[in-house]
Write a protein that holds these residues in place. Structure first.
Motif, PDB file in Angstrom:
ATOM      1  N   LEU A 143       0.828  -1.204   0.000  1.00 15.08           N
ATOM      2  CA  LEU A 143       0.000   0.000   0.000  1.00 15.08           C
ATOM      3  C   LEU A 143       0.867   1.260   0.000  1.00 15.08           C
ATOM      4  CD1 LEU A 143      -2.781  -1.005   2.568  1.00 15.08           C
ATOM      5  CD2 LEU A 143      -2.819  -1.210   0.068  1.00 15.08           C
ATOM      6  N   ILE A 146      -0.336   4.627  -1.435  1.00 11.80           N
ATOM      7  CA  ILE A 146      -1.143   5.549  -0.627  1.00 11.80           C
ATOM      8  C   ILE A 146      -0.456   5.817   0.717  1.00 11.80           C
ATOM      9  CG2 ILE A 146      -3.366   5.078  -1.723  1.00 11.80           C
ATOM     10  CD1 ILE A 146      -3.970   3.065   0.483  1.00 11.80           C
ATOM     11  N   LEU A 148       0.914   3.998   2.986  1.00 13.83           N
ATOM     12  CA  LEU A 148       0.632   3.177   4.163  1.00 13.83           C
ATOM     13  C   LEU A 148       1.655   2.065   4.356  1.00 13.83           C
ATOM     14  CD1 LEU A 148      -3.270   2.819   4.026  1.00 13.83           C
ATOM     15  CD2 LEU A 148      -1.894   4.417   5.381  1.00 13.83           C
ATOM     16  N   ILE A 170      -5.749   4.924   9.316  1.00 13.59           N
ATOM     17  CA  ILE A 170      -6.665   5.739   8.511  1.00 13.59           C
ATOM     18  C   ILE A 170      -7.935   6.150   9.250  1.00 13.59           C
ATOM     19  CG2 ILE A 170      -5.775   4.628   6.438  1.00 13.59           C
ATOM     20  CD1 ILE A 170      -8.390   3.138   6.132  1.00 13.59           C
ATOM     21  N   GLN A 177     -10.615  11.273   2.359  1.00  8.48           N
ATOM     22  CA  GLN A 177      -9.317  10.615   2.200  1.00  8.48           C
ATOM     23  C   GLN A 177      -9.380   9.167   2.696  1.00  8.48           C
ATOM     24  OE1 GLN A 177      -6.096  12.445   4.354  1.00  8.48           O
ATOM     25  NE2 GLN A 177      -4.508  11.314   3.229  1.00  8.48           N
ATOM     26  N   ARG A 178     -10.078   8.955   3.795  1.00  7.35           N
ATOM     27  CA  ARG A 178     -10.223   7.593   4.307  1.00  7.35           C
ATOM     28  C   ARG A 178     -10.969   6.723   3.305  1.00  7.35           C
ATOM     29  NH1 ARG A 178     -13.470   7.187   9.712  1.00  7.35           N
ATOM     30  NH2 ARG A 178     -15.224   7.214   8.263  1.00  7.35           N
ATOM     31  N   GLU A 180     -11.020   7.095   0.061  1.00  9.75           N
ATOM     32  CA  GLU A 180     -10.119   6.829  -1.064  1.00  9.75           C
ATOM     33  C   GLU A 180      -9.155   5.697  -0.726  1.00  9.75           C
ATOM     34  OE1 GLU A 180      -8.192  10.469  -2.001  1.00  9.75           O
ATOM     35  OE2 GLU A 180      -9.999  11.433  -2.807  1.00  9.75           O
ATOM     36  N   HIS A 181      -8.593   5.739   0.469  1.00  8.22           N
ATOM     37  CA  HIS A 181      -7.668   4.688   0.885  1.00  8.22           C
ATOM     38  C   HIS A 181      -8.378   3.338   0.956  1.00  8.22           C
ATOM     39  CE1 HIS A 181      -4.715   7.640   1.346  1.00  8.22           C
ATOM     40  NE2 HIS A 181      -4.466   7.588   2.653  1.00  8.22           N
TER      41      HIS A 181
END
Length: 323
Positions: A143, A146, A148, A170, A177-178, A180-181
């Protein structure tokens, strides 16, 4: 036989710990799911076997009450000893398929706080993370695109650890944004379930069985991260939808995630009051009493795996006010 002797001794201790005279305390239990069987990806959730002995324990040794009755008696200093309420958050399908029959078996009532945006095939973001990691087919999950990082997901225990870490990273991001992740992670996996949450038919069944339904926002956001208008919309539209669906008036609300000051703020408490709720519940670990704030009532559920230890922790929380 030996366990029964110990539990009866503990019942006496629970009576003393829960308060005497007009100083009695109310223990509000919080659940989310009742699984078919233990799940390594969800170790904190009760399964049918555990929930059954927990409800049997409560029915034999405590006074389980509907939330409305308990709060009314608490305000008039009329609570019985060892008072307990049972609550569920979010609106998972197994609340109806698994929890409801067990509650009815022991003639117990509960209050279910529903985030209506996930009814009929929806999935909460944290469940998307858990199920995407569970079903990820490769030994490493990358990840880094993004920011992570990379995760070892080569076995079930590693997958659990990865999902927990991703959720922590997240959880308090801005909602967009959360999302999207979460969508990025979901796209890396396969076969994500669409039946985790209740249908409207199951929710109606729960309500018609005599269980109380409460509000929990539409989309289960971190209310503290929202502007006032958006927070009000989440709380109000949830209440309106559920009241229309069930042809009833909602009396109680539970703050999503529920930690004071980090998950919700005083301004959201004010909104809940303005919308006509009678009381609201947090996830602050403690028990309630006559002096508790009715708009931020605490809840706690022991994590212990045996009746004696479970009851001992309840006694401790009654006595100390925390775990």
């Amino acid at each position: 036989m030996i366990n029964s002797i110990f539990l009866n001794i503990l019942k006496v201790l629970a009576t003393l710990a829960s308060g005497l005279g007009k100083r009695k305390k109310l223990f509000i239990l919080i659940y989310h799911r009742v699984l078919d069987q233990p799940d390594i990806m969800r170790p904190g959730e009760a399964d049918k076997s555990a929930f059954t002995w927990q409800m049997e324990l409560l029915s034999k040794y405590f006074n389980v009450m509907p939330l409305h009755d308990a709060l009314q008696k608490m305000q008039t200093n009329a609570l019985p000893p060892r008072s307990v309420c049972i609550t569920f958050d979010d609106g998972y399908a197994d609340n109806c398929t698994n929890a409801l029959p067990i509650l009815k078996r022991f003639n117990l009532s509960a209050t279910f706080f529903i985030a209506n945006g996930f009814l009929n095939g929806g999935r909460m973001w944290n469940d998307t993370v858990i199920e995407a990691v569970r079903n990820f087919p490769l030994p490493e999950l990358d990840l880094s695109a993004i920011d992570l990082g990379r995760f070892d997901v080569s076995n079930p225990e590693k997958k659990y650890q990865a999902a927990e870490q991703i959720i922590r990273q997240i959880k308090h991001l801005p909602p967009a944004q959360r999302a999207e992740h979460t969508a990025f992670l979901a796209a890396q996996s396969q076969n994500l379930p669409d039946d985790l949450m209740m249908t409207t038919g199951q929710l109606k069944q729960l309500h018609q069985s005599g269980m109380e339904i409460g509000g929990h926002t539409v989309n289960h956001p971190i209310l503290a991260k929202l502007d006032t208008e958006t927070a009000r919309k989440e709380i109000e539209e949830n209440k309106t939808f559920l009241e229309k669906l069930l042809n009833t008036s909602l009396r109680f609300f539970a703050y999503p995630n529920g930690k004071p000051n980090s998950d919700y703020l005083q301004q959201q408490v004010t909104i809940v009051k303005q919308l006509g709720y009678q009381a609201a519940l947090s996830t602050q670990w403690s028990v309630a009493d006559h002096g508790s704030d009715s708009w931020q009532l605490p809840r706690f559920t022991p994590w212990d795996k045996s009746p004696i230890k479970f009851m001992l922790r309840m006694i401790s929380v009654y006595h100390k006010g925390n775990a």
